[in-house]
Design a protein around this motif. Structure first.
Motif, mmCIF file in Angstrom:
data_model
loop_
_atom_site.group_PDB
_atom_site.id
_atom_site.type_symbol
_atom_site.label_atom_id
_atom_site.label_comp_id
_atom_site.label_asym_id
_atom_site.label_seq_id
_atom_site.Cartn_x
_atom_site.Cartn_y
_atom_site.Cartn_z
ATOM 1 N N ASN B 98 -28.605 33.768 17.219
ATOM 2 C CA ASN B 98 -27.357 33.907 16.672
ATOM 3 C C ASN B 98 -26.681 36.129 16.800
ATOM 4 O OD1 ASN B 98 -26.976 31.583 16.091
ATOM 5 N ND2 ASN B 98 -27.833 31.697 13.642
ATOM 6 N N LYS B 99 -28.202 36.668 16.323
ATOM 7 C CA LYS B 99 -27.180 38.310 16.188
ATOM 8 C C LYS B 99 -27.378 38.943 17.225
ATOM 9 C CE LYS B 99 -31.164 41.712 16.203
ATOM 10 N NZ LYS B 99 -32.484 42.636 15.577
ATOM 11 N N TYR B 100 -27.596 38.265 18.920
ATOM 12 C CA TYR B 100 -27.616 39.170 20.119
ATOM 13 C C TYR B 100 -26.152 38.482 20.843
ATOM 14 C CZ TYR B 100 -31.436 42.116 19.993
ATOM 15 O OH TYR B 100 -32.588 43.151 19.593
ATOM 16 N N TRP B 101 -26.244 37.500 20.410
ATOM 17 C CA TRP B 101 -24.967 35.808 20.187
ATOM 18 C C TRP B 101 -23.362 37.338 19.996
ATOM 19 C CZ3 TRP B 101 -24.813 32.450 23.862
ATOM 20 C CH2 TRP B 101 -23.194 31.667 24.327
ATOM 21 N N SER B 102 -24.124 37.636 18.563
ATOM 22 C CA SER B 102 -22.961 38.438 18.399
ATOM 23 C C SER B 102 -22.586 39.358 18.690
ATOM 24 C CB SER B 102 -22.942 38.786 16.758
ATOM 25 O OG SER B 102 -23.985 39.828 16.135
ATOM 26 N N LYS B 103 -23.416 39.902 19.579
ATOM 27 C CA LYS B 103 -23.222 41.607 20.127
ATOM 28 C C LYS B 103 -22.567 41.058 21.784
ATOM 29 C CE LYS B 103 -27.355 43.264 17.745
ATOM 30 N NZ LYS B 103 -26.360 44.006 16.826
ATOM 31 N N LEU B 104 -22.519 40.211 22.228
ATOM 32 C CA LEU B 104 -21.925 39.407 23.551
ATOM 33 C C LEU B 104 -19.668 39.536 23.439
ATOM 34 C CD1 LEU B 104 -23.091 36.008 24.749
ATOM 35 C CD2 LEU B 104 -23.338 38.590 25.896
ATOM 36 N N THR B 105 -19.451 40.501 24.467
ATOM 37 C CA THR B 105 -18.248 40.292 24.609
ATOM 38 C C THR B 105 -17.895 39.585 25.277
ATOM 39 O OG1 THR B 105 -17.812 41.630 26.012
ATOM 40 C CG2 THR B 105 -18.076 43.226 23.510
ATOM 41 N N ILE B 106 -15.907 39.164 25.266
ATOM 42 C CA ILE B 106 -15.280 38.248 26.114
ATOM 43 C C ILE B 106 -15.714 37.897 27.462
ATOM 44 C CG2 ILE B 106 -13.649 38.883 25.798
ATOM 45 C CD1 ILE B 106 -14.426 35.205 26.293
ATOM 46 N N GLY B 107 -15.680 39.578 27.197
ATOM 47 C CA GLY B 107 -15.666 40.209 28.755
ATOM 48 C C GLY B 107 -17.483 39.975 29.733
ATOM 49 N N ASP B 108 -18.655 39.845 29.070
ATOM 50 C CA ASP B 108 -20.191 39.964 29.605
ATOM 51 C C ASP B 108 -20.100 38.058 30.380
ATOM 52 O OD1 ASP B 108 -20.860 42.492 28.195
ATOM 53 O OD2 ASP B 108 -21.255 41.344 26.475
ATOM 54 N N PHE B 109 -19.517 37.522 29.984
ATOM 55 C CA PHE B 109 -19.727 35.794 30.588
ATOM 56 C C PHE B 109 -19.970 36.314 31.684
ATOM 57 C CE2 PHE B 109 -19.750 35.467 25.859
ATOM 58 C CZ PHE B 109 -20.109 34.567 25.090
ATOM 59 N N SER B 110 -18.169 35.986 32.047
ATOM 60 C CA SER B 110 -18.121 36.227 33.453
ATOM 61 C C SER B 110 -19.570 37.762 34.681
ATOM 62 C CB SER B 110 -16.319 36.518 34.346
ATOM 63 O OG SER B 110 -16.369 38.169 33.332
ATOM 64 N N GLN B 111 -19.903 39.049 33.636
ATOM 65 C CA GLN B 111 -20.580 39.902 34.520
ATOM 66 C C GLN B 111 -21.914 39.616 35.336
ATOM 67 O OE1 GLN B 111 -20.800 43.841 32.686
ATOM 68 N NE2 GLN B 111 -18.996 43.289 31.921
ATOM 69 N N THR B 112 -22.319 39.763 35.966
ATOM 70 C CA THR B 112 -24.148 39.293 36.660
ATOM 71 C C THR B 112 -24.701 39.779 36.364
ATOM 72 O OG1 THR B 112 -22.102 38.900 38.728
ATOM 73 C CG2 THR B 112 -24.507 39.558 39.283
ATOM 74 N N PHE B 113 -25.718 39.266 35.821
ATOM 75 C CA PHE B 113 -26.845 40.062 35.359
ATOM 76 C C PHE B 113 -27.839 39.843 36.208
ATOM 77 C CE2 PHE B 113 -30.257 39.994 31.805
ATOM 78 C CZ PHE B 113 -30.302 41.789 32.431
#
Lengths: 158, 158
Positions: B98-113
Motif C-alpha cells: 500500500n505504501k509503495y503503491w501510493s508512490k507510483l505515478t500514472i506515468g510509471d506503469f508504462s515505463q520499462t524497468f
C-alpha cells in the motif's frame, strides 16, 4: 466511464489474456489422453472438466457482454470427446474472443453487467475474473501433471 | 505513457491485487502447521516455500520498482519459522505494498524497468505478473489442501 488516468490498454489486456490462453492450451496438450479425462487429486475435477468450464466462460461470456445478454452459464459436452476436440474448440474460442473483443468500446469496461444472470459487476472486473479463474485452474493442472511425472510448460512462456 | 484510452485505474488494480493477497492469506491459514512446511505433491515445493517466494516478490519488488533499484531476487528465511511468522510477515508486506503503491505515478506503469536485474518489461506487466504468479501458486495450494482433505476458501471471496 471513470475519467481518472488508467494503466492498461484494451489491446494489452487482450494480449495478456490470449497469452494465458496459449499457455493453458499447452497444458491441455501436455496431458496424456486418458489422464486428461480421468486423473484427479483430492476429489477435484479432471483437467478436461476444468477445461469445459473455461470454454463455457471465455468466448460465450465475452459474446454475452458485448450483446448484453444475460444468458445462463452452460457447459457443453457436444463434440468434445477427445483431447483434440478440446484443442479444436479452444482455437475456435480464441477467434471468438478476438472477434468480440474488437466490438468492446473503451466505455464498456467500466459499465456494469450481470454476467450469466448472476455476476453483477463492472465488465473489466468480469474480464479479470475470467483470466484469474483460468490461471487458478491451470495451476491445479500443473499439480496434476507433476503428480503424473510430466514436466509442465514454463509458467512465464505465453 | 500510452495515450490511448485505458481500462483499469491504479486504485482498482491495487484493490484487485490486495483482494487476491487476502485470499492467499486465508489459504495459508487453512494449512495445518506441519503440512504448511512439509506437504507436497509430485516433488513440488511446500506451500511455505511458495509463500516465501510470494513474500520475496510483492513488497520488495514494488519497492524496487518505485526506487528503480535493480536489486537481485532474494528469499528471506529470517524470522519466518512458523505459520504465524508467515502471516505476520504477510501483513507487513500488505502495508509495504500500500505504501509503495501510493508512490507510483500514472506515468510509471508504462515505463520499462529491469526488475531484480532480470525481468525487463513495462511496470504494469511486472505487476500483472506478480498477481498471476500468486494465483498460479495459490491454485497449487488448493490442490494440496484438497489432497489433505481440507476445504479451501472460496476462490471468489476476496
Amino acid at each position: 466511464m471513470n475519467t481518472i488516468a488508467q494503466v492498461i490498454s484494451p489491446e494489452d489486456l487482450l494480449k495478456h489474456w490470449q497469452g494465458h490462453r496459449n499457455l493453458t492450451r499447452r497444458v491441455i496438450e501436455a496431458f496424456p489422453e486418458k489422464e486428461f479425462f480421468e486423473f484427479s487429486i483430492g476429489g477435484m475435477r479432471s483437467f478436461s472438466a476444468l477445461t469445459s468450464e473455461l470454454l463455457a466462460i471465455g468466448g460465450p461470456a465475452l459474446k454475452a457482454i458485448v450483446e448484453r445478454k444475460e444468458r445462463p452459464y452452460q457447459e457443453s459436452s457436444e463434440n468434445v470427446e477427445s483431447k483434440s476436440d478440446y484443442l479444436k474448440k479452444w482455437d475456435e474460442e480464441t477467434d471468438e474472443i478476438n472477434k468480440y473483443w474488437s466490438k468492446l468500446t473503451i466505455g464498456d469496461f467500466s459499465q456494469t453487467f450481470n454476467l450469466f444472470g448472476q455476476y453483477n459487476s463492472p465488465i473489466v472486473e468480469n474480464i479479470l475474473y475470467f483470466i484469474d479463474n483460468e490461471i487458478h485452474h491451470r495451476g491445479q493442472g500443473y499439480v496434476y501433471l507433476r503428480a503424473l511425472g510430466i514436466e509442465p510448460p514454463h509458467f512465464w512462456e505465453r
